[in-house]
Design an enzyme around this catalytic site. Structure first.
Site, PDB file in Angstrom:
ATOM      1  N   HIS A  18      28.406 -27.861  33.278  1.00  0.00           N
ATOM      2  CA  HIS A  18      28.039 -26.440  33.324  1.00  0.00           C
ATOM      3  C   HIS A  18      26.764 -26.201  32.504  1.00  0.00           C
ATOM      4  O   HIS A  18      25.860 -25.502  32.943  1.00  0.00           O
ATOM      5  CB  HIS A  18      29.153 -25.567  32.722  1.00  0.00           C
ATOM      6  CG  HIS A  18      30.449 -25.589  33.474  1.00  0.00           C
ATOM      7  ND1 HIS A  18      31.665 -25.710  32.848  1.00  0.00           N
ATOM      8  CD2 HIS A  18      30.721 -25.515  34.800  1.00  0.00           C
ATOM      9  CE1 HIS A  18      32.635 -25.673  33.757  1.00  0.00           C
ATOM     10  NE2 HIS A  18      32.092 -25.574  34.944  1.00  0.00           N
ATOM     11  N   LYS A  42      43.068 -20.214  40.713  1.00  0.00           N
ATOM     12  CA  LYS A  42      43.924 -21.048  39.876  1.00  0.00           C
ATOM     13  C   LYS A  42      44.192 -20.255  38.584  1.00  0.00           C
ATOM     14  O   LYS A  42      43.271 -19.660  38.050  1.00  0.00           O
ATOM     15  CB  LYS A  42      43.199 -22.348  39.518  1.00  0.00           C
ATOM     16  CG  LYS A  42      42.154 -22.739  40.549  1.00  0.00           C
ATOM     17  CD  LYS A  42      40.926 -23.414  39.961  1.00  0.00           C
ATOM     18  CE  LYS A  42      39.736 -23.336  40.891  1.00  0.00           C
ATOM     19  NZ  LYS A  42      38.490 -23.860  40.373  1.00  0.00           N
ATOM     20  N   ARG A  91      27.989 -31.097  42.956  1.00  0.00           N
ATOM     21  CA  ARG A  91      28.286 -32.431  42.430  1.00  0.00           C
ATOM     22  C   ARG A  91      28.296 -33.494  43.508  1.00  0.00           C
ATOM     23  O   ARG A  91      27.857 -34.596  43.314  1.00  0.00           O
ATOM     24  CB  ARG A  91      29.645 -32.426  41.728  1.00  0.00           C
ATOM     25  CG  ARG A  91      29.568 -31.858  40.341  1.00  0.00           C
ATOM     26  CD  ARG A  91      30.917 -31.540  39.816  1.00  0.00           C
ATOM     27  NE  ARG A  91      31.434 -30.344  40.461  1.00  0.00           N
ATOM     28  CZ  ARG A  91      32.514 -29.692  40.072  1.00  0.00           C
ATOM     29  NH1 ARG A  91      33.207 -30.116  39.064  1.00  0.00           N
ATOM     30  NH2 ARG A  91      32.904 -28.602  40.686  1.00  0.00           N
ATOM     31  N   SER A 129      36.171 -29.224  34.809  1.00  0.00           N
ATOM     32  CA  SER A 129      37.046 -28.625  33.798  1.00  0.00           C
ATOM     33  C   SER A 129      38.451 -29.214  33.902  1.00  0.00           C
ATOM     34  O   SER A 129      39.106 -29.459  32.891  1.00  0.00           O
ATOM     35  CB  SER A 129      37.122 -27.108  33.988  1.00  0.00           C
ATOM     36  OG  SER A 129      35.861 -26.533  33.811  1.00  0.00           O
TER      37      SER A 129
HETATM   38  P1  ADP Z   1      34.443 -22.639  40.220  1.00  0.00           P
HETATM   39  O1  ADP Z   1      35.923 -22.587  40.036  1.00  0.00           O
HETATM   40  O2  ADP Z   1      33.840 -21.353  40.692  1.00  0.00           O
HETATM   41  O3  ADP Z   1      33.911 -23.829  40.984  1.00  0.00           O
HETATM   42  P2  ADP Z   1      33.641 -23.985  37.846  1.00  0.00           P
HETATM   43  O4  ADP Z   1      33.842 -23.492  36.465  1.00  0.00           O
HETATM   44  O5  ADP Z   1      34.426 -25.178  38.259  1.00  0.00           O
HETATM   45  O6  ADP Z   1      33.902 -22.742  38.749  1.00  0.00           O
HETATM   46  O7  ADP Z   1      32.108 -24.298  38.087  1.00  0.00           O
HETATM   47  C1  ADP Z   1      31.111 -23.325  37.860  1.00  0.00           C
HETATM   48  C2  ADP Z   1      29.798 -23.826  38.438  1.00  0.00           C
HETATM   49  O8  ADP Z   1      29.386 -25.006  37.773  1.00  0.00           O
HETATM   50  C3  ADP Z   1      29.855 -24.199  39.918  1.00  0.00           C
HETATM   51  O9  ADP Z   1      28.617 -23.898  40.509  1.00  0.00           O
HETATM   52  C4  ADP Z   1      30.083 -25.671  39.896  1.00  0.00           C
HETATM   53  O10 ADP Z   1      29.649 -26.283  41.078  1.00  0.00           O
HETATM   54  C5  ADP Z   1      29.218 -26.051  38.714  1.00  0.00           C
HETATM   55  N1  ADP Z   1      29.640 -27.290  38.089  1.00  0.00           N
HETATM   56  C6  ADP Z   1      30.863 -27.601  37.624  1.00  0.00           C
HETATM   57  N2  ADP Z   1      30.879 -28.847  37.095  1.00  0.00           N
HETATM   58  C7  ADP Z   1      29.619 -29.338  37.256  1.00  0.00           C
HETATM   59  C8  ADP Z   1      28.978 -30.577  36.935  1.00  0.00           C
HETATM   60  N3  ADP Z   1      29.647 -31.568  36.372  1.00  0.00           N
HETATM   61  N4  ADP Z   1      27.678 -30.714  37.226  1.00  0.00           N
HETATM   62  C9  ADP Z   1      26.999 -29.700  37.815  1.00  0.00           C
HETATM   63  N5  ADP Z   1      27.537 -28.524  38.155  1.00  0.00           N
HETATM   64  C10 ADP Z   1      28.827 -28.325  37.880  1.00  0.00           C
END
Ligand code: ADP
Length: 165
Positions: A18, A42, A91, A129
């Site tokens: 993030h 979730k 990703r 996460s």
């Molecule tokens: P969501 O549940 O909306 O996917 P996340 O908290 O999982 O929310 O992710 C928020 C943003 O960060 C999304 O755009 C996701 O694709 C991006 N993201 C999550 N992990 C990574 C990572 N390891 N590298 C790059 N972008 C990421």
């Protein structure tokens, strides 16, 4: 031209993946809003307040970044707050179909809203996460996965959650 973008997500909890996307967006745009989704599909492990606090501490030093929480439709939030674009991290190909669908839906709801995808960094593309929560709950080392400044808080919180589960 003054451009404001939003990086929306669950951030349950914040990871280095993030932070990579947020940092890169902060270099490309004038103002970056990190939007913590209150009601994720979730049920979140960390409360909205906790997710916001961990993010706020992690982006300390990025002067054009602010952390907010939002509920409801992202397209409406953007319209109301004059946000020009949504920035999402990609990703893997497996992220693409869902993200593409969301981007088109958001544009239908708010035709002025663009979605910009940043490819994940090769160092953090495997991070999520849920992986942090899983490794952390089993006592594994998550220091390479989360920002150093909030590492201890995340570990403490995950282990507390495990005890009460
Ligand atoms: P969501 O549940 O909306 O996917 P996340 O908290 O999982 O929310 O992710 C928020 C943003 O960060 C999304 O755009 C996701 O694709 C991006 N993201 C999550 N992990 C990574 C990572 N390891 N590298 C790059 N972008 C990421």
């Amino acid at each position: 031209m003054n451009k404001t973008v939003i990086c929306p997500g669950s951030f349950d909890p914040v990871t280095l993946g993030h932070i990579d996307v947020i940092t890169r967006a902060s270099k490309m745009f004038d103002r970056v809003i990190v939007g913590v989704l209150v009601n994720t599909a979730k049920k979140p492990c960390f409360s909205t307040q906790e997710r916001m606090e961990l993010l706020t501490e992690s982006v300390n030093g990025l002067d054009n970044v602010e952390v907010v929480s939002f509920d409801g439709l992202l397209a409406e939030y953007c319209k109301k707050h004059g946000i020009d674009a949504v920035v999402r991290g990609l990703r893997a190909m497996s992220d693409f179909e869902y993200e593409f669908q969301m981007a088109i839906t958001n544009k239908r709801l708010n035709p002025g809203l663009e979605t910009i995808f940043l490819t994940a960094d090769s160092d953090s593309m495997y991070l999520s996460s849920s992986m942090v929560r899983e490794v952390g709950s089993m006592g594994g080392d998550i220091s390479n996965f989360v920002p150093e400044c909030v590492h201890d808080k995340i570990v403490e919180r995950i282990s507390k959650k495990k005890q009460t589960a």
